[in-house]
Design an enzyme around this catalytic site. Sequence first.
Site, PDB file in Angstrom:
ATOM      1  CG  ASP A  13      -2.063   0.914   1.144  1.00 54.18           C
ATOM      2  OD1 ASP A  13      -2.272   1.488   0.061  1.00 54.18           O
ATOM      3  OD2 ASP A  13      -2.777   1.076   2.143  1.00 54.18           O
ATOM      4  CG  HIS A  30       0.331   2.440  -9.170  1.00 49.90           C
ATOM      5  ND1 HIS A  30       0.051   1.969  -7.903  1.00 49.90           N
ATOM      6  CD2 HIS A  30      -0.726   3.210  -9.529  1.00 49.90           C
ATOM      7  CE1 HIS A  30      -1.143   2.429  -7.524  1.00 49.90           C
ATOM      8  NE2 HIS A  30      -1.623   3.182  -8.483  1.00 49.90           N
ATOM      9  CG  LEU A 128      10.669 -16.368  -3.145  1.00 47.82           C
ATOM     10  CD1 LEU A 128      10.434 -16.456  -1.644  1.00 47.82           C
ATOM     11  CD2 LEU A 128      11.018 -14.933  -3.538  1.00 47.82           C
TER      12      LEU A 128
HETATM   13  C1  FPP Z   1      -1.666   0.457  -3.411  1.00 45.16           C
HETATM   14  O1  FPP Z   1      -1.272   1.766  -3.617  1.00 45.16           O
HETATM   15  C2  FPP Z   1      -1.238  -0.531  -4.355  1.00 45.16           C
HETATM   16  C3  FPP Z   1      -1.995  -1.222  -5.289  1.00 45.16           C
HETATM   17  C4  FPP Z   1      -3.160  -0.732  -6.048  1.00 45.16           C
HETATM   18  C5  FPP Z   1      -1.640  -2.601  -5.588  1.00 45.16           C
HETATM   19  C6  FPP Z   1      -0.183  -2.878  -5.676  1.00 45.16           C
HETATM   20  C7  FPP Z   1       0.395  -2.445  -6.972  1.00 45.16           C
HETATM   21  C8  FPP Z   1       1.721  -2.226  -7.138  1.00 45.16           C
HETATM   22  C9  FPP Z   1       2.727  -2.369  -6.041  1.00 45.16           C
HETATM   23  C10 FPP Z   1       2.186  -1.801  -8.487  1.00 45.16           C
HETATM   24  C11 FPP Z   1       2.884  -2.883  -9.218  1.00 45.16           C
HETATM   25  C12 FPP Z   1       2.705  -4.230  -8.668  1.00 45.16           C
HETATM   26  C13 FPP Z   1       2.781  -5.372  -9.348  1.00 45.16           C
HETATM   27  C14 FPP Z   1       2.497  -6.661  -8.661  1.00 45.16           C
HETATM   28  C15 FPP Z   1       3.137  -5.401 -10.781  1.00 45.16           C
HETATM   29  P1  FPP Z   1      -2.424   2.856  -3.535  1.00 45.16           P
HETATM   30  O2  FPP Z   1      -2.711   3.358  -4.911  1.00 45.16           O
HETATM   31  O3  FPP Z   1      -3.613   2.284  -2.826  1.00 45.16           O
HETATM   32  O4  FPP Z   1      -1.723   3.953  -2.650  1.00 45.16           O
HETATM   33  P2  FPP Z   1      -2.453   5.068  -1.761  1.00 45.16           P
HETATM   34  O5  FPP Z   1      -3.244   4.315  -0.720  1.00 45.16           O
HETATM   35  O6  FPP Z   1      -1.313   5.847  -1.186  1.00 45.16           O
HETATM   36  O7  FPP Z   1      -3.311   5.867  -2.683  1.00 45.16           O
END
Ligand code: FPP
Length: 222
Positions: A13, A30, A128
């Site tokens: 997150d 991201h 892993l």
């Molecule tokens: C949360 O950040 C993250 C996600 C929506 C999912 C995880 C995605 C990634 C780590 C990007 C790439 C990952 C992979 C597996 C290719 P958020 O947008 O909710 O952050 P915020 O809460 O600060 O808005």
Amino acid sequence: MEPRRLHVACIMDGNGRWARRRGLPRTAGHTAGEESLSDVVRAASKREISHLTVFGFSTENWVRPRAEVRHILGLHKKLFGRVKELNENNVRVNWIGRPFDEPGAKTPLYVQRAIRKAIEDTSSNTGLVLTVAFDYGSRAELTRAAQNLVRTGQELTTQNLASHLYDSSLPPVDVLVRTSGESRISNFMLWQIAGAQIYFTERTWPDFDAVELDAAISLVKN
Ligand code: FPP
């Protein structure tokens, strides 16, 4: 003595917050999150971790703005395309989520192909196991498992239900990590985390690193 092999699961997150603090668009957060994941996978492959399971995209994430969804999906393609470094680190790719042919499943064909190819191209690795939860939701997983039991007339027991999860070979989670100062579980692996320690950190996911990973696994070592 053979070191204990751990299952670490991560709710990644805070990509959006990481970007906002730098005056960047959410998509840049991201992108940084995917790079951070690649570093964490490498670090995990060198530690006493047998399984790393990450929440890449949830069944609830489809309602995000279209451009953001497209960007995150593209990052999955990028991650699943990192076959060379995954092979160098002896990492086997795995996936859990709504089956692609299930009503309501939304995974586009190019992501399905990227997932299948990464699984195939890393299938002989013995280190892993990296499981990416994509189009994943724990309630959907548990409901489907229960429905399968009912449909096939099996008894509803703990063991039978466990054997109908998306991947019944995944061991129980030892440590669940949630970054970015949030302390919610967000419908992630509700069954598998029953006995897990939970590591909450203020750091956003793009800043999560090997030092943080060590702090998380120190909750269960010894
Ligand atoms: C949360 O950040 C993250 C996600 C929506 C999912 C995880 C995605 C990634 C780590 C990007 C790439 C990952 C992979 C597996 C290719 P958020 O947008 O909710 O952050 P915020 O809460 O600060 O808005």
